[in-house]
Design a protein around this motif. Sequence first.
Motif, PDB file in Angstrom:
ATOM      1  N   UNK A 159       0.816  -1.208   0.000  1.00  0.00           N
ATOM      2  CA  UNK A 159       0.000   0.000   0.000  1.00  0.00           C
ATOM      3  C   UNK A 159       0.855   1.266   0.000  1.00  0.00           C
ATOM      4  N   UNK A 160       1.972   1.262   0.705  1.00  0.00           N
ATOM      5  CA  UNK A 160       2.845   2.436   0.724  1.00  0.00           C
ATOM      6  C   UNK A 160       3.462   2.705  -0.651  1.00  0.00           C
ATOM      7  N   UNK A 164      -2.596   4.076  -6.424  1.00  0.00           N
ATOM      8  CA  UNK A 164      -3.937   3.658  -6.827  1.00  0.00           C
ATOM      9  C   UNK A 164      -4.368   2.517  -5.899  1.00  0.00           C
ATOM     10  N   UNK A 165      -5.337   2.788  -5.026  1.00  0.00           N
ATOM     11  CA  UNK A 165      -5.746   1.794  -4.029  1.00  0.00           C
ATOM     12  C   UNK A 165      -6.274   0.508  -4.667  1.00  0.00           C
ATOM     13  N   UNK A 166      -7.055   0.636  -5.719  1.00  0.00           N
ATOM     14  CA  UNK A 166      -7.608  -0.551  -6.367  1.00  0.00           C
ATOM     15  C   UNK A 166      -6.509  -1.425  -6.945  1.00  0.00           C
ATOM     16  N   UNK A 167      -5.516  -0.806  -7.548  1.00  0.00           N
ATOM     17  CA  UNK A 167      -4.394  -1.569  -8.097  1.00  0.00           C
ATOM     18  C   UNK A 167      -3.578  -2.193  -6.970  1.00  0.00           C
ATOM     19  N   UNK A 168      -3.463  -1.490  -5.846  1.00  0.00           N
ATOM     20  CA  UNK A 168      -2.744  -2.051  -4.697  1.00  0.00           C
ATOM     21  C   UNK A 168      -3.409  -3.333  -4.219  1.00  0.00           C
ATOM     22  N   UNK A 245       3.854  12.654 -11.858  1.00  0.00           N
ATOM     23  CA  UNK A 245       3.391  13.404 -10.690  1.00  0.00           C
ATOM     24  C   UNK A 245       2.433  12.565  -9.846  1.00  0.00           C
ATOM     25  N   UNK A 246       2.704  12.497  -8.550  1.00  0.00           N
ATOM     26  CA  UNK A 246       1.868  11.698  -7.652  1.00  0.00           C
ATOM     27  C   UNK A 246       2.139  10.217  -7.699  1.00  0.00           C
ATOM     28  N   UNK A 247       2.953   9.777  -8.641  1.00  0.00           N
ATOM     29  CA  UNK A 247       3.277   8.355  -8.755  1.00  0.00           C
ATOM     30  C   UNK A 247       4.151   7.898  -7.614  1.00  0.00           C
TER      31      UNK A 247
END
Length: 273
Positions: A159-160, A164-168, A245-247
């Motif tokens: 998760x860290x 993308x939560x769904x991909x995690x 960005x944000x990745x």
Amino acid sequence: METQSTTLSGMNARWVEHGTGSPVVLVHGIPTSPRLWRHVMPLVHGRTLAWEMPGYGSSIPDGKDRDLGLSAQAGYFLEWIESLDLKQPPVLVGHDLGGGVAQIAVVRAAERFSGLVLTNSVCYDSWPIPSVKAMQRVAPALAFLPQVLMYPTFVQLIHRGHDDRDVALESLAEHWGPYVSHGAARSMMRQVAALDVQDTLDISDRLAGLKLPARVVWGEADTFQKIGYGERLAADLGADLIRIPGGKHFTPEDHPRDIADAINSLLTGAGKD
């Protein structure tokens, strides 16, 4: 995607293959497998071959009693490349530890490759990350931990590293399975115990001398491999730095199009300038 295998030096070599055309070889890191590249491979305009490091994924049993350090992995990797008898040098792509393997491989045998793509890769003195160093300190005890106690650490790491939560969540389902099948604690203990930053330090001063078209793709919000290391790699390799960005860390899963675009730009010759 089709799983392939062969035997080299008495050890199984496994990889996943997809597509046709100019070859691209991809190397994963920890705690993943060739499945890391599952969303990238269909977007690449060529024949993709995702190699599985001994001691990882379905090859966890093959890592027992083997050196799993990056320098040794680069040797296994180059032997595998030689066995493929490819008609043209492939583009080499590496993420995380696989990026370290890729750097060592091109320093040893740059003539075997037509280009290099690194994404959120270990390099220089950027690794092991603090959580892995902590695991190294307790590695002997780690081997005896029950699986149920290992899982929360694994979940936190995944998760860290994702934005993308769904991909995690998908990634957890993909990558935890091999550890369950082969003994999570002992498998991870062997992996982390083998990690030595000297493997990348030993070749870091030779990166700037490589005459190889390259791309460096980096999630700017990665807390494991910080963007400053991506900037340094790009400068040494004379490469474009493609920022996300944000990745975060697991860019091949969260941002497969960015990785595939970088690969494709080399396949089409745009990087040969």
